[in-house]
Design an enzyme around this catalytic site. Structure first.
Site, PDB file in Angstrom:
ATOM      1  N   CYS A 193      96.843  96.969  35.996  1.00 55.72           N
ATOM      2  CA  CYS A 193      96.573  95.432  35.938  1.00 55.72           C
ATOM      3  C   CYS A 193      96.491  95.181  34.428  1.00 55.72           C
ATOM      4  CB  CYS A 193      95.401  95.298  36.846  1.00 55.72           C
ATOM      5  SG  CYS A 193      95.462  93.473  37.299  1.00 55.72           S
ATOM      6  N   HIS A 207      96.936  97.006  41.913  1.00 53.48           N
ATOM      7  CA  HIS A 207      96.065  97.737  42.293  1.00 53.48           C
ATOM      8  C   HIS A 207      96.161  98.687  43.340  1.00 53.48           C
ATOM      9  CE1 HIS A 207      92.824  95.962  39.321  1.00 53.48           C
ATOM     10  NE2 HIS A 207      93.591  94.882  39.925  1.00 53.48           N
ATOM     11  N   GLU A 248      95.174 101.785  43.766  1.00 55.37           N
ATOM     12  CA  GLU A 248      94.031 102.561  44.002  1.00 55.37           C
ATOM     13  C   GLU A 248      93.522 101.995  45.558  1.00 55.37           C
ATOM     14  OE1 GLU A 248      94.215 100.456  41.662  1.00 55.37           O
ATOM     15  OE2 GLU A 248      92.106  99.382  41.287  1.00 55.37           O
TER      16      GLU A 248
HETATM   17  N1  GLN Z   1      92.254  90.203  33.288  1.00 53.79           N
HETATM   18  C1  GLN Z   1      93.713  90.240  33.799  1.00 53.79           C
HETATM   19  C2  GLN Z   1      94.069  89.158  34.729  1.00 53.79           C
HETATM   20  O1  GLN Z   1      93.339  88.327  35.181  1.00 53.79           O
HETATM   21  C3  GLN Z   1      93.662  91.671  34.596  1.00 53.79           C
HETATM   22  C4  GLN Z   1      92.925  91.488  36.008  1.00 53.79           C
HETATM   23  C5  GLN Z   1      92.594  92.863  36.334  1.00 53.79           C
HETATM   24  O2  GLN Z   1      92.724  94.018  35.868  1.00 53.79           O
HETATM   25  N2  GLN Z   1      92.166  93.044  37.608  1.00 53.79           N
HETATM   26  O3  GLN Z   1      95.324  88.986  34.894  1.00 53.79           O
END
Ligand code: GLN
Length: 551
Positions: A393, A519, A521
Site C-alpha cells: 500500500c 493488503h 496480509e
Molecule cells: N495513505 C495511503 C493512501 O491512503 C496508503 C494507505 C495504506 O497504506 N493503507 O492511499
C-alpha cells in the site's frame, strides 16, 4: 405497550458468549477463535462476531498505535483486529455483520427514531438498545445456515460501557433457553511472587460482578501465565464461582497462538460446549492443524527481516503482517524474526549500516508524511543491493516515488498525501475521492479484482491470472507517469480489470522487488499462507544463502 423490534433466530442455532474479567488483553479473541476452530473441525458451521463497546461506528477512524490494526473484510468493513484472528482460525471470510460497536447500534437507533419508526415511544437502553444488539446476533444467521454463533464481548466485566451488551446477552439466554446459550468467562489467575501462589480472588470477584448482572458463566477459562492450576485450585474456583470443576479450564501462555485450540481441546473445552448445547458431532479433525503447529515450533533455521516504518510501540498495530510472516515461515520451514527499523532515523548515509544485516525489507502500509524519507532510502538501498523488497500500500506508493526520483530523474516526484502542492504528483488522490470530505468508511475498501500480466513475477507467484485482494487507501499511482516509469524498467504487473488502477508493480533486473496497492496480509491463513509472503520469504532465504556463499 413496548413495541419490540427483534425476531428470534432460526430454530436450532446455538450461541456461545465470551466475556472477559479482571484485566483486558486476556486473549478472549484467541479463545473465541480457538473454540470456533475446534467446533468447525467437528463438522459444524460456525461464525464468530465481536461486540465493541466504544462509540466509534467502526475502528477505521481510531489510531492503530493505540487500538491496534484496523482489519478489513472482503465486503469492505473496517473492523477490530480480533476479526483477523477469527478469519485465520476459521479459515473463512467474515463480513461487516461480524463486528458491531456501540456507535453502530446507536447510529441505527437514532436513524430509526428520526424516521419515525418508534413513533410514540420513549427510546431507551432497555429494550431498544438491547433489542438492536440482539438483532445483530440474529442477523448473522439470516444469510446462511449456521450451527453455532460465537460472540465475543469486548472490554472487561465491570466497564460502564459494556453493560447494555451484557444485559442483551442475559436476555438472549432467557429468550432462547439455557440449553441453546453457553456463557464462557475468560479471567486471570495471577501469581504472587512473594507468597509463591496463584490467587483466585480476582476471578471470584469478576464472576460475582457477572452474576449480579444476571449471567452465571458455564465455563471459566483461566489465564495463568507460566503456571499450572492444581486440581485443588480448580475445585476452589469451581466452588466459589458456581461451575463444575471440569468446567474450569487452564490457559497457560504458549509459544504460538496456534497451539491454543490444541491445549483447550486437551482439557475438553469443545466437548463441554457440545454437551451443554446438546449438539451432535463427530470427533474433531485436528491432525493437519497439529502438524502445522509442530512445524511452526520445530523450525531450526531463522531469518532476519526488516520492517521499515515510522516508529510504533504497539505490537498489534501490524498484527496481520506479523501473522502472515508466521504462516510464510511455517511454509518455508524457517522462523522469521521481524525487526522494526524506525525510518525517521534512516538517511542515505546510514541506510547500509542499518539495513545490511537483513535478508529482506518490507515497507508496510501507513498514513501521513512522518518517516517517509527514510522509507524511500530503505527502498533505494534494497533496489540497488538487490535485497528482496516488499512494499504494501503506502509501501508501493513510496517505491514509485523513489523510482521516479532516483531512476527516472523526476526530482520533484511526490505524493499529494504528503504535499498537496508537489510539482510532480506521481501518487495522487483517486478521482472518486476528490469530493469526499467525511473520513469514516470512505476509503477504497474491501476486495477488488486484479488482472496479472503474463510472465510477471506476480503471475508466477500466484499461479493464476485473476486475483481478488483487499484494499484500504485513498491515493494511487498517477497514470500520466506510467510511460516514463515503464521506460526505465518498472513493470505494472497487476491492474484493475479496466486497466486504470495500478495494483502491483515490480522491477526488471531485480530478483524480488514487488509492491502491491492492496493488503495481502489480511488473506493469509496458517494452513494457506499468502503466496506473496510465502514467496518473499523464499526469496529472502535465497538472498541469505547467496550472501553466506560470498562471505
Ligand atoms: N495513505 C495511503 C493512501 O491512503 C496508503 C494507505 C495504506 O497504506 N493503507 O492511499
Amino acid at each position: 405497550m413496548i413495541r419490540r423490534d427483534y425476531s428470534k433466530p432460526a430454530e436450532g442455532v446455538k450461541y456461545i458468549f465470551i466475556t472477559g474479567g479482571v484485566v483486558s488483553s486476556l486473549g478472549k479473541g484467541i479463545s473465541a477463535s480457538a473454540l470456533g476452530m475446534l467446533l468447525k473441525s467437528r463438522g459444524l458451521t460456525v461464525t464468530i462476531m465481536k461486540f465493541d463497546p466504544y462509540l466509534n461506528v467502526d475502528p477505521g477512524t481510531m489510531n492503530p498505535l493505540q487500538h491496534g490494526e484496523v482489519y478489513v473484510t472482503d465486503d469492505g468493513a473496517e473492523t477490530d483486529l480480533d476479526l483477523g484472528h477469527y478469519e485465520r482460525f476459521l479459515d473463512e471470510s467474515l463480513s461487516q455483520d461480524n463486528n458491531v460497536t456501540t456507535g453502530r447500534i446507536y447510529n441505527t437507533i437514532i436513524s430509526k427514531e428520526r424516521r419515525g419508526d418508534y413513533l410514540g415511544a420513549t427510546v431507551q437502553v432497555v429494550p431498544h438498545v438491547t433489542d438492536e444488539i440482539k438483532s445483530s446476533l440474529v442477523r448473522l444467521t439470516l444469510k446462511r445456515r449456521v450451527d453455532v454463533v460465537i460472540s465475543e464481548i469486548g472490554g472487561t466485566v465491570g466497564d460502564i460501557e459494556g453493560l447494555p451488551f451484557l444485559e442483551a446477552i442475559r436476555q438472549f439466554g432467557l429468550d432462547l433457553g439455557r440449553k441453546n446459550v453457553l456463557y464462557i468467562h475468560v479471567t486471570m489467575v495471577p501469581y504472587l511472587e512473594s507468597s509463591g501462589e496463584l490467587k483466585t480472588k480476582p476471578t471470584q470477584h469478576s464472576v460475582k460482578t457477572l452474576s449480579e448482572i444476571g449471567i452465571q458463566p458455564d465455563i471459566l477459562i483461566c489465564r495463568t501465565s507460566r503456571y499450572s492450576l492444581s486440581e485443588e485450585l480448580k475445585q476452589k474456583i469451581a466452588l466459589f464461582c458456581n461451575v463444575s470443576p471440569g468446567a474450569v479450564i487452564e490457559a497457560r501462555d504458549v509459544e504460538s497462538i496456534y497451539e491454543v485450540p490444541l491445549l483447550l481441546h486437551s482439557q475438553g473445552l469443545d466437548q463441554l460446549a457440545i454437551d451443554h448445547l446438546g449438539l451432535e458431532t463427530g470427533k474433531p479433525h485436528l491432525s493437519s492443524w497439529t502438524k502445522m503447529v509442530r512445524r511452526s515450533l520445530n523450525s531450526r533455521r531463522s531469518l532476519e527481516i526488516a520492517i521499515c516504518g515510522k516508529y510504533v510501540d504497539l505490537a498489534d498495530s501490524y498484527k496481520s503482517i506479523n501473522e502472515a510472516f508466521v504462516h510464510a515461515g511455517i511454509a518455508n520451514d524457517v522462523k522469521i524474526n521481524l525487526n522494526w527499523v524506525d525510518t525517521e532515523k534512516i538517511n542515505r548515509y546510514t541506510a547500509k549500516r542499518q539495513l545490511s544485516r537483513y535478508a529482506g525489507i518490507l515497507i508496510p502500509g501507513g498514513f501521513g508524511y512522518r518517516g517517509i524519507e527514510g522509507k524511500l532510502e530503505s527502498i533505494r538501498y534494497a533496489r540497488l543491493n538487490k535485497v528482496p523488497m516488499f512494499g504494501i500500500c503506502l509501501g508501493l506508493q513510496c517505491a514509485i516515488v523513489e523510482f521516479a526520483r532516483n531512476v527516472c530523474g523526476i526530482a520533484g516526484a511526490g505524493s499529494t498525501e504528503f504535499d498537496p502542492d508537489t510539482p510532480e504528483p506521481v501518487i495522487s488522490l483517486m478521482p472518486d475521492q476528490t469530493e469526499v470530505t467525511e473520513k469514516g468508511g470512505t476509503m477504497r475498501l474491501g476486495a477488488y479484482p486484479c488482472e496479472l500480466a503474463e510472465g510477471s513475477l506476480a503471475s508466477r507467484i500466484y499461479g493464476i491470472g485473476h486475483i481478488e485482494e483487499r484494499h484500504r487507501h485513498r491515493y494511487e499511482v498517477s497514470n500520466r507517469y506510467r510511460a516514463q516509469l515503464a521506460a526505465r524498467g518498472m513493470v505494472f504487473s497487476g491492474l484493475s480489470p479496466n486497466g486504470r488502477l495500478i495494483e502491483i508493480i515490480e522491477l526488471k533486473n531485480h530478483p524480488w522487488f514487488l509492491g502491491c496497492q492492496f493488503h495481502p496480509e489480511f488473506k493469509s491463513r496458517p494452513m494457506r499462507p499468502h503466496p506473496l509472503f510465502r514467496d518473499f520469504v523464499a526469496a529472502a532465504l535465497r538472498f541469505n544463502e547467496n550472501r553466506q556463499k560470498v562471505e
